[in-house]
Design an enzyme around this catalytic site. Structure first.
Site, PDB file in Angstrom:
ATOM      1  N   LEU A 192      -5.383  12.407  16.631  1.00  2.54           N
ATOM      2  CA  LEU A 192      -4.680  10.472  15.412  1.00  2.54           C
ATOM      3  C   LEU A 192      -3.382  10.504  15.292  1.00  2.54           C
ATOM      4  O   LEU A 192      -2.900  11.386  14.582  1.00  2.54           O
ATOM      5  CB  LEU A 192      -5.400  10.637  14.344  1.00  2.54           C
ATOM      6  CG  LEU A 192      -5.424   9.804  14.079  1.00  2.54           C
ATOM      7  CD1 LEU A 192      -5.384   7.955  14.574  1.00  2.54           C
ATOM      8  CD2 LEU A 192      -5.796  10.256  12.589  1.00  2.54           C
ATOM      9  N   ASP A 230      -7.375  -2.708  -0.038  1.00  5.43           N
ATOM     10  CA  ASP A 230      -7.342  -3.648  -0.980  1.00  5.43           C
ATOM     11  C   ASP A 230      -8.512  -3.523  -1.705  1.00  5.43           C
ATOM     12  O   ASP A 230      -9.913  -3.264  -1.227  1.00  5.43           O
ATOM     13  CB  ASP A 230      -6.731  -5.449  -0.728  1.00  5.43           C
ATOM     14  CG  ASP A 230      -5.736  -5.806  -1.673  1.00  5.43           C
ATOM     15  OD1 ASP A 230      -6.013  -5.510  -2.366  1.00  5.43           O
ATOM     16  OD2 ASP A 230      -6.203  -7.171  -1.252  1.00  5.43           O
ATOM     17  N   HIS A 245      -7.987   3.269  -7.873  1.00  7.64           N
ATOM     18  CA  HIS A 245      -6.806   3.999  -7.238  1.00  7.64           C
ATOM     19  C   HIS A 245      -7.471   5.641  -6.321  1.00  7.64           C
ATOM     20  O   HIS A 245      -7.629   5.811  -5.430  1.00  7.64           O
ATOM     21  CB  HIS A 245      -5.655   4.217  -7.433  1.00  7.64           C
ATOM     22  CG  HIS A 245      -4.723   3.500  -7.663  1.00  7.64           C
ATOM     23  ND1 HIS A 245      -5.093   1.808  -6.766  1.00  7.64           N
ATOM     24  CD2 HIS A 245      -4.343   2.462  -8.479  1.00  7.64           C
ATOM     25  CE1 HIS A 245      -4.293   0.804  -6.710  1.00  7.64           C
ATOM     26  NE2 HIS A 245      -4.030   0.990  -8.397  1.00  7.64           N
TER      27      HIS A 245
HETATM   28  C1  IPE Z   1      -1.542  -4.853  -0.495  1.00  3.11           C
HETATM   29  O1  IPE Z   1      -2.586  -5.642  -1.724  1.00  3.11           O
HETATM   30  C2  IPE Z   1      -0.816  -3.902  -0.176  1.00  3.11           C
HETATM   31  C3  IPE Z   1      -1.619  -2.588   0.111  1.00  3.11           C
HETATM   32  C4  IPE Z   1      -2.743  -2.900   0.253  1.00  3.11           C
HETATM   33  C5  IPE Z   1      -0.758  -1.114  -0.370  1.00  3.11           C
HETATM   34  P1  IPE Z   1      -2.027  -6.037  -2.810  1.00  3.11           P
HETATM   35  O2  IPE Z   1      -2.850  -6.109  -3.571  1.00  3.11           O
HETATM   36  O3  IPE Z   1      -0.387  -5.907  -3.400  1.00  3.11           O
HETATM   37  O4  IPE Z   1      -1.980  -7.211  -1.696  1.00  3.11           O
HETATM   38  P2  IPE Z   1      -1.921  -9.167  -2.646  1.00  3.11           P
HETATM   39  O5  IPE Z   1      -0.714  -9.401  -3.815  1.00  3.11           O
HETATM   40  O6  IPE Z   1      -3.008  -9.296  -3.075  1.00  3.11           O
HETATM   41  O7  IPE Z   1      -0.883  -9.905  -1.691  1.00  3.11           O
HETATM   42  C1  IPE Z   2      -5.131  -2.019  -3.414  1.00  3.92           C
HETATM   43  O1  IPE Z   2      -5.966  -1.851  -4.286  1.00  3.92           O
HETATM   44  C2  IPE Z   2      -3.887  -1.019  -4.100  1.00  3.92           C
HETATM   45  C3  IPE Z   2      -2.975  -1.013  -3.599  1.00  3.92           C
HETATM   46  C4  IPE Z   2      -2.264  -2.054  -3.780  1.00  3.92           C
HETATM   47  C5  IPE Z   2      -1.699   0.090  -3.831  1.00  3.92           C
HETATM   48  P1  IPE Z   2      -5.573  -2.666  -5.618  1.00  3.92           P
HETATM   49  O2  IPE Z   2      -4.399  -2.109  -6.499  1.00  3.92           O
HETATM   50  O3  IPE Z   2      -4.498  -4.082  -4.965  1.00  3.92           O
HETATM   51  O4  IPE Z   2      -7.067  -3.882  -5.727  1.00  3.92           O
HETATM   52  P2  IPE Z   2      -6.774  -5.021  -7.160  1.00  3.92           P
HETATM   53  O5  IPE Z   2      -6.797  -6.385  -5.054  1.00  3.92           O
HETATM   54  O6  IPE Z   2      -6.242  -6.325  -7.890  1.00  3.92           O
HETATM   55  O7  IPE Z   2      -8.457  -5.348  -6.971  1.00  3.92           O
HETATM   56 MG    MG Z   3      -4.696  -6.347  -4.465  1.00  3.43          MG
END
Ligand code: IPE
Ligand code: IPE
Ligand code: MG
Length: 244
Positions: free
Chosen positions: A135, A24, A41
């Site tokens: 792995l 995240d 990303h």
């Molecule tokens: C969880 O992260 C999903 C992934 C890392 C793919 P999100 O950013 O989507 O989760 P929330 O919305 O903060 O709970």
């Molecule tokens: C995690 O990063 C990747 C996915 C959920 C695909 P985010 O896109 O959720 O990044 P934040 O939470 O907005 O910083």
């Molecule tokens: Mg996120």
């Protein structure tokens, strides 16, 4: 400290068998660097590469990474299509290197909502690695813990109705055997980056007795060293599983 030195500090007899990572913070990383979310990303993929390599070096058996959740469809169309493409392109680009590292890779999640051609391409690419014995890398793609349980329950119901198997009561073993992770060990350690401390529908059944490790670090900045520190920390925990 150099990560190679740090790896030597790990107790090889107590490496977490199954690590799950909620990657995240890509969006916040992009904001911090005054660039578009998609660049966050893209940078996140580089972190995946180093963490997978480190997991191989540390001798982790199973690594499950959260790439796209069933809730992530709620993002803008541009971001969703970028993520779907990035995940596929990264798989295709990295597959040879993964195979060389003896990694066995599979996607876990729902096939619904994704094009049949997408699912087919994923399957055909991953298949090349299925003889590998190192792995086990699970990419949680279009994954939701509740969806996984519903899929399992519906399959159990179908099998029970057809009378082929399942005539007694449903047990934990039966549920586990119908999950996307059938045959894999339960999760030992859940890591989440970016300061959020929640599961967000990730491996809710399999993490019932997992240890949790949180860091403020944003996913694109997550280093090999920090990953090993999480494992070192795990090795200090006293897991009791309800016993005294
Ligand atoms: C969880 O992260 C999903 C992934 C890392 C793919 P999100 O950013 O989507 O989760 P929330 O919305 O903060 O709970
Ligand atoms: C995690 O990063 C990747 C996915 C959920 C695909 P985010 O896109 O959720 O990044 P934040 O939470 O907005 O910083
Ligand atoms: Mg996120």
């Amino acid at each position: 400290m150099n990560y190679k030195k740090l790896i030597n500090e790990l107790d090889k007899s107590k490496i977490p068998r199954h690590i799950a990572i909620i990657m995240d913070g890509n969006g916040r990383w992009a904001k911090k660097h005054k660039t578009k979310r998609i660049n966050g990303h893209k940078e996140g993929v580089k972190a995946v590469r180093r963490i997978v390599e480190t997991a191989v070096e540390a001798g982790v058996e199973y690594l499950t990474i959260y790439a796209f959740s069933t809730e992530n469809w709620g993002r803008t169309k541009t971001e969703v299509s970028y993520l779907l493409k990035l995940i596929m392109d990264s798989l295709v680009k990295e597959i040879d290197e993964l195979i060389k590292n003896n990694v066995n890779i599979r996607f876990i999640g729902s096939r619904e909502k994704l094009d049949e051609s997408y699912n087919k391409r994923v399957m055909e690419t991953c298949k090349k690695s299925w003889k590998n014995t190192g792995l086990h890398l699970n990419v949680a793609m279009n994954y939701g813990g509740r969806k996984e349980l519903l899929d399992a329950f519906n399959e159990i119901l179908a099998d029970a109705r057809s009378g082929s198997k399942l005539d007694g009561e449903i047990t934990e073993k039966i549920v586990s055997d119908y999950l996307y992770t059938a045959g894999m060990p339960e999760v030992d350690l859940v890591i989440r980056t970016s300061g959020e401390e929640r599961l967000s529908n990730f491996l809710i059944w399999q993490s019932a007795y997992a240890e949790f490790w949180f860091t403020q670090t944003l996913w694109p900045d997550f280093s090999r060293e920090e990953f090993i520190r999480a494992m070192l920390d795990f090795q200090q925990r006293k897991r009791r599983f309800g016993t005294r």
